[in-house]
Design a protein around this motif. Structure first.
Motif, PDB file in Angstrom:
ATOM      1  N   MET A   1       0.823  -1.204   0.000  1.00 14.22           N
ATOM      2  CA  MET A   1       0.000   0.000   0.000  1.00 14.22           C
ATOM      3  C   MET A   1       0.863   1.262   0.000  1.00 14.22           C
ATOM      4  SD  MET A   1      -3.115  -0.807  -0.317  1.00 14.22           S
ATOM      5  CE  MET A   1      -2.617  -2.173  -1.334  1.00 14.22           C
ATOM      6  N   VAL A   2       2.020   1.224   0.665  1.00 15.74           N
ATOM      7  CA  VAL A   2       2.941   2.361   0.615  1.00 15.74           C
ATOM      8  C   VAL A   2       3.430   2.561  -0.813  1.00 15.74           C
ATOM      9  CG1 VAL A   2       5.232   3.155   1.320  1.00 15.74           C
ATOM     10  CG2 VAL A   2       3.650   2.254   3.020  1.00 15.74           C
ATOM     11  N   VAL A   3       3.806   1.478  -1.474  1.00 20.54           N
ATOM     12  CA  VAL A   3       4.266   1.563  -2.863  1.00 20.54           C
ATOM     13  C   VAL A   3       3.133   2.055  -3.759  1.00 20.54           C
ATOM     14  CG1 VAL A   3       5.061   0.204  -4.834  1.00 20.54           C
ATOM     15  CG2 VAL A   3       6.065  -0.180  -2.591  1.00 20.54           C
ATOM     16  N   PHE A   4       1.927   1.520  -3.590  1.00 26.87           N
ATOM     17  CA  PHE A   4       0.784   1.930  -4.408  1.00 26.87           C
ATOM     18  C   PHE A   4       0.454   3.403  -4.199  1.00 26.87           C
ATOM     19  CE2 PHE A   4      -3.826   2.578  -4.795  1.00 26.87           C
ATOM     20  CZ  PHE A   4      -3.960   2.331  -6.152  1.00 26.87           C
ATOM     21  N   GLY A   5       0.460   3.852  -2.958  1.00 26.70           N
ATOM     22  CA  GLY A   5       0.170   5.257  -2.678  1.00 26.70           C
ATOM     23  C   GLY A   5       1.207   6.189  -3.278  1.00 26.70           C
ATOM     24  N   THR A   6       2.469   5.792  -3.218  1.00 26.69           N
ATOM     25  CA  THR A   6       3.522   6.613  -3.814  1.00 26.69           C
ATOM     26  C   THR A   6       3.380   6.656  -5.321  1.00 26.69           C
ATOM     27  OG1 THR A   6       4.971   5.986  -1.993  1.00 26.69           O
ATOM     28  CG2 THR A   6       6.002   6.952  -3.919  1.00 26.69           C
ATOM     29  N   LEU A   7       3.125   5.516  -5.926  1.00 29.13           N
ATOM     30  CA  LEU A   7       2.943   5.490  -7.379  1.00 29.13           C
ATOM     31  C   LEU A   7       1.719   6.294  -7.806  1.00 29.13           C
ATOM     32  CD1 LEU A   7       3.790   1.761  -8.174  1.00 29.13           C
ATOM     33  CD2 LEU A   7       5.194   3.778  -8.638  1.00 29.13           C
ATOM     34  N   LEU A   8       0.633   6.192  -7.066  1.00 28.94           N
ATOM     35  CA  LEU A   8      -0.570   6.955  -7.394  1.00 28.94           C
ATOM     36  C   LEU A   8      -0.312   8.449  -7.256  1.00 28.94           C
ATOM     37  CD1 LEU A   8      -3.589   6.916  -8.142  1.00 28.94           C
ATOM     38  CD2 LEU A   8      -4.062   6.882  -5.687  1.00 28.94           C
TER      39      LEU A   8
ATOM     40  N   ALA B   1     -15.037  18.757   1.800  1.00 30.75           N
ATOM     41  CA  ALA B   1     -14.431  19.157   3.072  1.00 30.75           C
ATOM     42  C   ALA B   1     -14.073  17.928   3.904  1.00 30.75           C
ATOM     43  CB  ALA B   1     -15.378  20.069   3.840  1.00 30.75           C
ATOM     44  N   PHE B   2     -14.951  16.933   3.918  1.00 24.83           N
ATOM     45  CA  PHE B   2     -14.668  15.707   4.660  1.00 24.83           C
ATOM     46  C   PHE B   2     -13.442  14.990   4.103  1.00 24.83           C
ATOM     47  CE2 PHE B   2     -15.201  11.077   4.937  1.00 24.83           C
ATOM     48  CZ  PHE B   2     -15.098  10.926   6.314  1.00 24.83           C
ATOM     49  N   LEU B   3     -13.379  14.883   2.777  1.00 24.04           N
ATOM     50  CA  LEU B   3     -12.230  14.211   2.162  1.00 24.04           C
ATOM     51  C   LEU B   3     -10.930  14.976   2.411  1.00 24.04           C
ATOM     52  CD1 LEU B   3     -13.754  13.003  -1.218  1.00 24.04           C
ATOM     53  CD2 LEU B   3     -13.180  11.628   0.791  1.00 24.04           C
ATOM     54  N   LEU B   4     -11.000  16.303   2.412  1.00 21.63           N
ATOM     55  CA  LEU B   4      -9.821  17.106   2.690  1.00 21.63           C
ATOM     56  C   LEU B   4      -9.349  16.920   4.124  1.00 21.63           C
ATOM     57  CD1 LEU B   4      -7.894  19.193   1.497  1.00 21.63           C
ATOM     58  CD2 LEU B   4      -9.427  20.966   2.347  1.00 21.63           C
ATOM     59  N   VAL B   5     -10.274  16.896   5.057  1.00 20.26           N
ATOM     60  CA  VAL B   5      -9.921  16.670   6.460  1.00 20.26           C
ATOM     61  C   VAL B   5      -9.350  15.267   6.641  1.00 20.26           C
ATOM     62  CG1 VAL B   5     -10.909  16.373   8.767  1.00 20.26           C
ATOM     63  CG2 VAL B   5     -11.506  18.371   7.398  1.00 20.26           C
ATOM     64  N   LEU B   6      -9.952  14.286   5.990  1.00 18.48           N
ATOM     65  CA  LEU B   6      -9.459  12.908   6.089  1.00 18.48           C
ATOM     66  C   LEU B   6      -8.038  12.788   5.531  1.00 18.48           C
ATOM     67  CD1 LEU B   6     -10.518  10.108   6.975  1.00 18.48           C
ATOM     68  CD2 LEU B   6     -11.107   9.713   4.591  1.00 18.48           C
ATOM     69  N   PHE B   7      -7.799  13.394   4.368  1.00 22.78           N
ATOM     70  CA  PHE B   7      -6.459  13.362   3.791  1.00 22.78           C
ATOM     71  C   PHE B   7      -5.467  14.074   4.703  1.00 22.78           C
ATOM     72  CE2 PHE B   7      -3.144  15.501   1.378  1.00 22.78           C
ATOM     73  CZ  PHE B   7      -2.496  14.396   0.843  1.00 22.78           C
ATOM     74  N   GLY B   8      -5.835  15.231   5.234  1.00 22.95           N
ATOM     75  CA  GLY B   8      -4.945  15.964   6.129  1.00 22.95           C
ATOM     76  C   GLY B   8      -4.613  15.170   7.378  1.00 22.95           C
ATOM     77  N   LEU B   9      -5.599  14.460   7.916  1.00 22.96           N
ATOM     78  CA  LEU B   9      -5.372  13.638   9.102  1.00 22.96           C
ATOM     79  C   LEU B   9      -4.368  12.528   8.813  1.00 22.96           C
ATOM     80  CD1 LEU B   9      -6.262  12.887  12.029  1.00 22.96           C
ATOM     81  CD2 LEU B   9      -7.909  11.345  10.947  1.00 22.96           C
ATOM     82  N   PHE B  10      -4.589  11.785   7.730  1.00 27.24           N
ATOM     83  CA  PHE B  10      -3.680  10.689   7.412  1.00 27.24           C
ATOM     84  C   PHE B  10      -2.290  11.187   7.028  1.00 27.24           C
ATOM     85  CE2 PHE B  10      -7.569   8.020   6.487  1.00 27.24           C
ATOM     86  CZ  PHE B  10      -7.433   7.283   7.646  1.00 27.24           C
ATOM     87  N   ALA B  11      -2.228  12.292   6.286  1.00 28.86           N
ATOM     88  CA  ALA B  11      -0.914  12.847   5.924  1.00 28.86           C
ATOM     89  C   ALA B  11      -0.180  13.327   7.168  1.00 28.86           C
ATOM     90  CB  ALA B  11      -1.075  13.984   4.923  1.00 28.86           C
ATOM     91  N   GLY B  12      -0.883  13.952   8.101  1.00 29.04           N
ATOM     92  CA  GLY B  12      -0.255  14.405   9.339  1.00 29.04           C
ATOM     93  C   GLY B  12       0.238  13.255  10.196  1.00 29.04           C
ATOM     94  N   ILE B  13      -0.544  12.196  10.294  1.00 28.58           N
ATOM     95  CA  ILE B  13      -0.116  11.013  11.051  1.00 28.58           C
ATOM     96  C   ILE B  13       1.133  10.421  10.428  1.00 28.58           C
ATOM     97  CG2 ILE B  13      -0.734   8.629  11.606  1.00 28.58           C
ATOM     98  CD1 ILE B  13      -3.618   9.612  11.990  1.00 28.58           C
ATOM     99  N   PHE B  14       1.136  10.306   9.098  1.00 30.05           N
ATOM    100  CA  PHE B  14       2.285   9.720   8.414  1.00 30.05           C
ATOM    101  C   PHE B  14       3.540  10.568   8.605  1.00 30.05           C
ATOM    102  CE2 PHE B  14       4.983   9.349   4.654  1.00 30.05           C
ATOM    103  CZ  PHE B  14       5.287   8.009   4.730  1.00 30.05           C
TER     104      PHE B  14
END
Length: 168
Positions: free
Chosen positions: A60-67, A101-114
């Motif tokens: 999933m890390v490889v897939f996310g980076t490629l995407l 807005a929900f998708l933006l918050v969700l992406f920000g949360l996961f990006a911040g955790i990472f």
């Protein structure tokens, strides 16, 4: 069939393509090396007690980076989003705005955790530098080595921004 510019333009374009692909492979290899060397994925698997899925996490890390690379090169599928917006426009703009807005918050949360976990893993790895220096009896010049690395990073950054490579 050769392009309009002739043989020279064909080889120039082919060379640029090879250089671009090679550079991309080197950068992505560096990103994956850093992620694997700090042990981020195994640490997540250990903390969540899901060690049996560590290969899935790595994929999933490889897939996310490629995407992410694919979207940054070819752009976002804007026609798809325009079609979705056309379905919602006029009738339920609040629904579309809420979803984005929900998708933006969700992406920000996961990006911040990472990013936070990566920063902590790199900080832990930096604690191993003095231990490594003692093990190999590297007593004199450690400060000079770290200072040289910092100067190299500074020179590379200045070259990058002074040459305005980010604008091309």
């Amino acid at each position: 069939m050769l392009p309009e510019g002739g043989l020279w333009d064909f080889f120039r374009q082919a060379g640029l393509a090879v250089a671009g692909i090679s550079g991309g492979l080197l950068v992505s290899g560096g990103v994956f090396t850093v992620l694997m060397s700090v042990g981020l994925v195994p640490r997540f698997a250990g903390k969540t007690h899901t060690g049996r899925n560590v290969f899935l996490y790595e994929e999933m890390v490889v897939f996310g980076t490629l995407l992410g690379n694919f979207l940054s090169v070819f752009g976002y599928p804007s026609s798809f989003f325009r079609m979705l917006y056309g379905l919602f426009s006029g009738r339920a703009d609040w629904l579309w705005e809420g979803l984005t807005a929900f998708l933006l918050v969700l992406f920000g949360l996961f990006a911040g955790i990472f990013v936070g976990c990566l920063a902590l893993a790199i900080a832990e790895m930096l604690d191993s530098i003095p231990i490594f220096a003692r093990r190999i009896s590297f007593r004199h010049g450690l400060g000079l080595a770290v200072f040289s690395v910092a100067l190299g990073k500074l020179a590379g950054s200045l070259y990058y921004f002074w040459g305005k490579f980010f604008a091309s």
